[in-house]
Design an enzyme around this catalytic site. Sequence first.
Site, PDB file in Angstrom:
ATOM      1  N   LYS A 161       8.046 -67.345 -27.920  1.00  0.00           N
ATOM      2  CA  LYS A 161       8.708 -68.500 -28.382  1.00  0.00           C
ATOM      3  C   LYS A 161       9.252 -69.264 -28.271  1.00  0.00           C
ATOM      4  CE  LYS A 161       7.507 -68.856 -33.840  1.00  0.00           C
ATOM      5  NZ  LYS A 161       8.161 -68.367 -35.412  1.00  0.00           N
TER       6      LYS A 161
HETATM    7  C1  E4P Z   1       6.986 -69.859 -37.372  1.00  0.00           C
HETATM    8  O1  E4P Z   1       6.771 -69.590 -36.739  1.00  0.00           O
HETATM    9  C2  E4P Z   1       8.345 -70.029 -38.621  1.00  0.00           C
HETATM   10  O2  E4P Z   1       8.616 -68.671 -37.783  1.00  0.00           O
HETATM   11  C3  E4P Z   1       7.918 -69.907 -40.246  1.00  0.00           C
HETATM   12  O3  E4P Z   1       6.976 -70.565 -39.959  1.00  0.00           O
HETATM   13  C4  E4P Z   1       9.364 -71.019 -39.937  1.00  0.00           C
HETATM   14  O4  E4P Z   1       9.237 -71.011 -41.914  1.00  0.00           O
HETATM   15  P1  E4P Z   1      10.204 -71.223 -42.811  1.00  0.00           P
HETATM   16  O5  E4P Z   1      10.097 -73.184 -43.004  1.00  0.00           O
HETATM   17  O6  E4P Z   1       9.807 -70.701 -44.064  1.00  0.00           O
HETATM   18  O7  E4P Z   1      11.455 -71.063 -42.666  1.00  0.00           O
END
Ligand code: E4P
Length: 218
Positions: free
Chosen positions: A83
């Site tokens: 990522k």
């Molecule tokens: C995506 O890969 C992220 O880990 C995640 O969906 C972020 O979500 P949040 O806004 O609940 O932190």
Amino acid sequence: MKFFVDTADVAEIKDLAASGLLDGVTTNPSLIMKAGRPMLEVIKEICAIVPGPVSAETVATDHKTMLEEGRKLAKLAKNVAVKVPLTPDGLKTCKALRAEGNMVNVTLCFSAGQALLAAKADASFISPFVGRIDDNGHDGMALIAEIMTIYRQYPHFKTEVLVASIRHTQHIIQAAKLGAHVVTAPPGALRGLFKHVLTDNGLKAFLDDWKKTGQSIL
Ligand code: E4P
């Protein structure tokens, strides 16, 4: 539509994987912090539970270090999706890691233009954060609709739209209606898909009647 779970909690992942509904997992530095365990160890463990893509996030902001981190993460298991953030250095890293045959998830996407850039950089996944957009008084799902419309114009784009920052079960349904390829949702939002009061009431009525028959199957 593929279901990913957005957590680094191994017990939750095992439980959801047992019902066959998990196609992958996403993690981020905040989720790793919450799990309170060494990142590399947790990612390896998750990769052994779920055969689909498991996102592991880099933390460097410059291309050179991010690439080194990405290569290290990719070596943990065949199903790691590295990522990277949607920054110029992140997209350079995406391009390089893809050329080396790795999966890459480009994260922190908040606009259609950013999603276009990720597709140009050959990302495996683009992660628009719908919940954080909603939290800020805008319409997260409108962004998904916009990205899907754009991507459909260019069938040679191979990037999958991974709807992230899901806040509740209805977000999953809305993303499915728009034809998004993947959602990554917290365990509670995925479990919400099971719930219906008529299922609970119907099951109770059947079991009450069954008791009255005095029979047993086993
Ligand atoms: C995506 O890969 C992220 O880990 C995640 O969906 C972020 O979500 P949040 O806004 O609940 O932190």
